[in-house]
Structures are given as structure tokens and as C-alpha cells.
Motif scaffolding. Structure first.
Motif, PDB file in Angstrom:
ATOM      1  N   LEU A   3       0.822  -1.213   0.000  1.00 42.78           N
ATOM      2  CA  LEU A   3       0.000   0.000   0.000  1.00 42.78           C
ATOM      3  C   LEU A   3       0.855   1.262   0.000  1.00 42.78           C
ATOM      4  O   LEU A   3       0.575   2.208  -0.729  1.00 42.78           O
ATOM      5  CB  LEU A   3      -0.916   0.022   1.228  1.00 42.78           C
ATOM      6  CG  LEU A   3      -2.069  -0.955   1.253  1.00 42.78           C
ATOM      7  CD1 LEU A   3      -2.769  -0.908   2.614  1.00 42.78           C
ATOM      8  CD2 LEU A   3      -3.055  -0.672   0.152  1.00 42.78           C
ATOM      9  N   PHE A   4       1.900   1.291   0.822  1.00 44.86           N
ATOM     10  CA  PHE A   4       2.767   2.470   0.894  1.00 44.86           C
ATOM     11  C   PHE A   4       3.521   2.676  -0.406  1.00 44.86           C
ATOM     12  O   PHE A   4       3.706   3.802  -0.851  1.00 44.86           O
ATOM     13  CB  PHE A   4       3.752   2.354   2.054  1.00 44.86           C
ATOM     14  CG  PHE A   4       3.090   2.361   3.403  1.00 44.86           C
ATOM     15  CD1 PHE A   4       2.366   3.451   3.843  1.00 44.86           C
ATOM     16  CD2 PHE A   4       3.203   1.261   4.240  1.00 44.86           C
ATOM     17  CE1 PHE A   4       1.764   3.458   5.096  1.00 44.86           C
ATOM     18  CE2 PHE A   4       2.602   1.259   5.491  1.00 44.86           C
ATOM     19  CZ  PHE A   4       1.881   2.357   5.919  1.00 44.86           C
ATOM     20  N   ASP A  10       1.432   9.251   2.735  1.00 44.78           N
ATOM     21  CA  ASP A  10       0.395  10.218   3.076  1.00 44.78           C
ATOM     22  C   ASP A  10      -0.984   9.856   2.530  1.00 44.78           C
ATOM     23  O   ASP A  10      -1.987  10.378   3.004  1.00 44.78           O
ATOM     24  CB  ASP A  10       0.773  11.612   2.582  1.00 44.78           C
ATOM     25  CG  ASP A  10       1.951  12.192   3.343  1.00 44.78           C
ATOM     26  OD1 ASP A  10       2.079  11.876   4.549  1.00 44.78           O
ATOM     27  OD2 ASP A  10       2.731  12.941   2.749  1.00 44.78           O
ATOM     28  N   GLU A  11      -1.064   8.984   1.548  1.00 43.32           N
ATOM     29  CA  GLU A  11      -2.347   8.619   0.951  1.00 43.32           C
ATOM     30  C   GLU A  11      -2.962   7.351   1.545  1.00 43.32           C
ATOM     31  O   GLU A  11      -4.112   7.031   1.261  1.00 43.32           O
ATOM     32  CB  GLU A  11      -2.184   8.443  -0.560  1.00 43.32           C
ATOM     33  CG  GLU A  11      -1.741   9.698  -1.275  1.00 43.32           C
ATOM     34  CD  GLU A  11      -2.728  10.850  -1.111  1.00 43.32           C
ATOM     35  OE1 GLU A  11      -3.944  10.608  -1.190  1.00 43.32           O
ATOM     36  OE2 GLU A  11      -2.270  11.984  -0.894  1.00 43.32           O
ATOM     37  N   ASP A  15      -7.577   2.772   7.871  1.00 47.43           N
ATOM     38  CA  ASP A  15      -8.572   1.811   7.372  1.00 47.43           C
ATOM     39  C   ASP A  15      -7.982   0.924   6.278  1.00 47.43           C
ATOM     40  O   ASP A  15      -8.228  -0.274   6.247  1.00 47.43           O
ATOM     41  CB  ASP A  15      -9.812   2.519   6.841  1.00 47.43           C
ATOM     42  CG  ASP A  15     -10.665   3.116   7.937  1.00 47.43           C
ATOM     43  OD1 ASP A  15     -10.704   2.541   9.043  1.00 47.43           O
ATOM     44  OD2 ASP A  15     -11.295   4.154   7.684  1.00 47.43           O
ATOM     45  N   HIS A  16      -7.213   1.518   5.359  1.00 40.58           N
ATOM     46  CA  HIS A  16      -6.578   0.735   4.290  1.00 40.58           C
ATOM     47  C   HIS A  16      -5.607  -0.293   4.865  1.00 40.58           C
ATOM     48  O   HIS A  16      -5.573  -1.448   4.438  1.00 40.58           O
ATOM     49  CB  HIS A  16      -5.805   1.652   3.330  1.00 40.58           C
ATOM     50  CG  HIS A  16      -6.661   2.542   2.506  1.00 40.58           C
ATOM     51  ND1 HIS A  16      -6.448   3.895   2.438  1.00 40.58           N
ATOM     52  CD2 HIS A  16      -7.729   2.283   1.720  1.00 40.58           C
ATOM     53  CE1 HIS A  16      -7.354   4.433   1.648  1.00 40.58           C
ATOM     54  NE2 HIS A  16      -8.145   3.470   1.195  1.00 40.58           N
TER      55      HIS A  16
END
Length: 50
Positions: A3-4, A10-11, A15-16
Motif C-alpha cells: 500500500l505504501f 500520506d495517501e 482503514d486501508h
């Protein structure tokens, strides 16, 4: 954690991260210390992918 790498620090929301880890946001925040860059999940993702 992918994900990072895909979205940038920052996005990515808590929850993700919780969804990707298969746990609730409450559990994730209970096991992670506050503060940018201090999250064990974030540090682990950097070690695995960089």
C-alpha cells in the motif's frame, strides 16, 4: 507493505492498512504507536521492499 509503495505514505489511511492486514482499525491502532514513521508496519514495509 505494498500500500505504501503504490500510494505513498500520506495517501494510505489506517482503514486501508487494517483491511490489508485483516484486522479492525481499533486493533491496528491499539498495537501501533502514534507518530509518522514510528509504525512497526511502516518500518517493516520499508525493510521488505526497499
Amino acid at each position: 507493505m505494498e500500500l505504501f509503495l503504490e500510494h505513498g505514505y500520506d495517501e494510505v489511511s489506517v482503514d486501508h492498512i487494517a483491511e490489508a492486514a485483516g484486522m479492525s482499525q481499533r486493533t491496528l491502532t491499539a498495537i501501533s504507536p502514534p507518530g509518522r514513521g514510528s509504525s512497526p508496519l511502516y518500518r517493516h514495509s520499508l525493510r521488505q521492499n526497499c
